[in-house]
Motif scaffolding. Sequence first.
Motif, PDB file in Angstrom:
ATOM      1  N   CYS A   1       0.971  -1.380  -0.013  1.00 13.35           N
ATOM      2  CA  CYS A   1      -0.136   0.037  -0.122  1.00 13.35           C
ATOM      3  C   CYS A   1       1.095   1.248  -0.015  1.00 13.35           C
ATOM      4  O   CYS A   1       1.690   1.699   0.844  1.00 13.35           O
ATOM      5  N   LEU A   2       0.538   2.240  -1.164  1.00 13.27           N
ATOM      6  CA  LEU A   2       1.518   3.476  -1.064  1.00 13.27           C
ATOM      7  C   LEU A   2       0.553   4.608  -0.697  1.00 13.27           C
ATOM      8  O   LEU A   2       0.885   5.486   0.164  1.00 13.27           O
ATOM      9  N   GLN A   3      -0.896   4.673  -1.281  1.00 13.44           N
ATOM     10  CA  GLN A   3      -1.829   5.668  -0.950  1.00 13.44           C
ATOM     11  C   GLN A   3      -3.192   5.067  -0.583  1.00 13.44           C
ATOM     12  O   GLN A   3      -3.509   4.137  -1.513  1.00 13.44           O
ATOM     13  N   LEU A   4      -3.977   5.605   0.392  1.00 19.38           N
ATOM     14  CA  LEU A   4      -5.331   5.339   0.637  1.00 19.38           C
ATOM     15  C   LEU A   4      -6.419   6.278   0.479  1.00 19.38           C
ATOM     16  O   LEU A   4      -5.918   7.608   0.690  1.00 19.38           O
ATOM     17  N   PRO A   5      -7.859   6.028   0.086  1.00 18.19           N
ATOM     18  CA  PRO A   5      -8.663   6.870   0.408  1.00 18.19           C
ATOM     19  C   PRO A   5      -9.035   7.328   1.707  1.00 18.19           C
ATOM     20  O   PRO A   5      -8.361   6.567   2.692  1.00 18.19           O
ATOM     21  N   SER A   6      -9.698   8.419   1.937  1.00 18.22           N
ATOM     22  CA  SER A   6      -9.691   8.486   3.370  1.00 18.22           C
ATOM     23  C   SER A   6     -10.642   7.475   4.339  1.00 18.22           C
ATOM     24  O   SER A   6     -10.410   7.380   5.562  1.00 18.22           O
ATOM     25  N   VAL A   7     -11.479   6.796   3.486  1.00 18.78           N
ATOM     26  CA  VAL A   7     -12.083   5.599   4.184  1.00 18.78           C
ATOM     27  C   VAL A   7     -12.437   4.529   3.131  1.00 18.78           C
ATOM     28  O   VAL A   7     -12.462   4.911   1.727  1.00 18.78           O
ATOM     29  N   GLY A   8     -12.290   3.400   3.500  1.00 19.57           N
ATOM     30  CA  GLY A   8     -12.532   2.118   2.745  1.00 19.57           C
ATOM     31  C   GLY A   8     -11.352   1.464   2.016  1.00 19.57           C
ATOM     32  O   GLY A   8     -10.074   2.045   2.084  1.00 19.57           O
TER      33      GLY A   8
END
Length: 272
Positions: A111-118
Motif C-alpha cells: 500500500c502506497l496511498q489510501l482513500p480517507s475511508v474504505g
Amino acid sequence: MIEFKPMTRNIGAEVVGIDLRKPLAEEEVHTIRQGWLKHLVLFFRDQPIDDEEHAQFALRFGTLNIPAFNKDQNSPIHRLDQVDPKGEGGDEWHSDNTFEPEPPMGSLLRCLQLPSVGGDTMFANTYLAYETLSPPIQRLCDELTAIHDITNSMKKAISKGHKYDLAEMQAKWPPYERPVVRIHPETGRKALFVNRASTTRLVGLSDRENEALLPYLIDHIRSPEFQVRLRWQPGTLAFWDNRSTQHYAIADYTERRIMHRVTIAAFDEHKG
C-alpha cells in the motif's frame, strides 16, 4: 525475533520482528515461508520499502512473474492506481491469473496511498472451502476439471477504459483446463480452485449442470468463517499464497488508492 500473530483462527497473521529494508538471513526466509504456508496470508505493517526492495523480498521466495495485465512487460511491478474500481474485476472473489498455464504461486501487494475511508481487502481459505463440502460433492469435484479464460477479465477492464486489444490478449492467453480441486505442492492439502473472475465452465457437464454446480462452488468461498479482512495502511504489505486462497478488493471508495504488486511464478519443487 519473527513472530506471527493470527488475525483469525482459519487464515491470516500479522508478522512482527522483521524489517524488510534489511537483507534477510536464510533462517528468516525459512521462518517466513513456514508461517506463510500455515497462515496462508501474512501482513507486514510499517514497512516503508521501495519497489526494488519489494521485488528483492519477493525473489527470496521464488522467480518473479510478470502478469498479462502489466503495461510494462519488462517490470515485475504491477501498479494499481484507482479512483473508481467498482466492476473492474478485483471486487469479486478470485485467485490471481488462473487463466495462465502456470498461475503465480504467490502475490505481494504493498500500500502506497489510501482513500480517507474504505479500500479494504478480504482473503479466504480455499482449503476450508473444499474441506467443508459434503463427501459426495468432494468426490465429484475431485474428478472434475474447469475452463479458465482471460476473456471476462479483459472485457471488464476494457469497459472501464483500459486500453487492451481483446483479440490479441485472447490469442496470447487461450482458455486453459485445470482441476477443480488443486493439490498444494508443498502441503499436500486439497483446495477448491474455481473463481468468478476466470472460471467459465465445468468440463463434461451439461449447460444445466453447469448452471447449478459452478455458481454454487464459486459462491461457497463467501462463507465468513473462511475469511479475514485487512484494513490497509501506507507501508502495509500483504503476502498471500495463490494456491490456497482467494481475495476480494472492496470497491467502496471514490478517492485515489495506489498499490504496487509483485507476483511469484509457479512453485518449482526443485528450488522450493
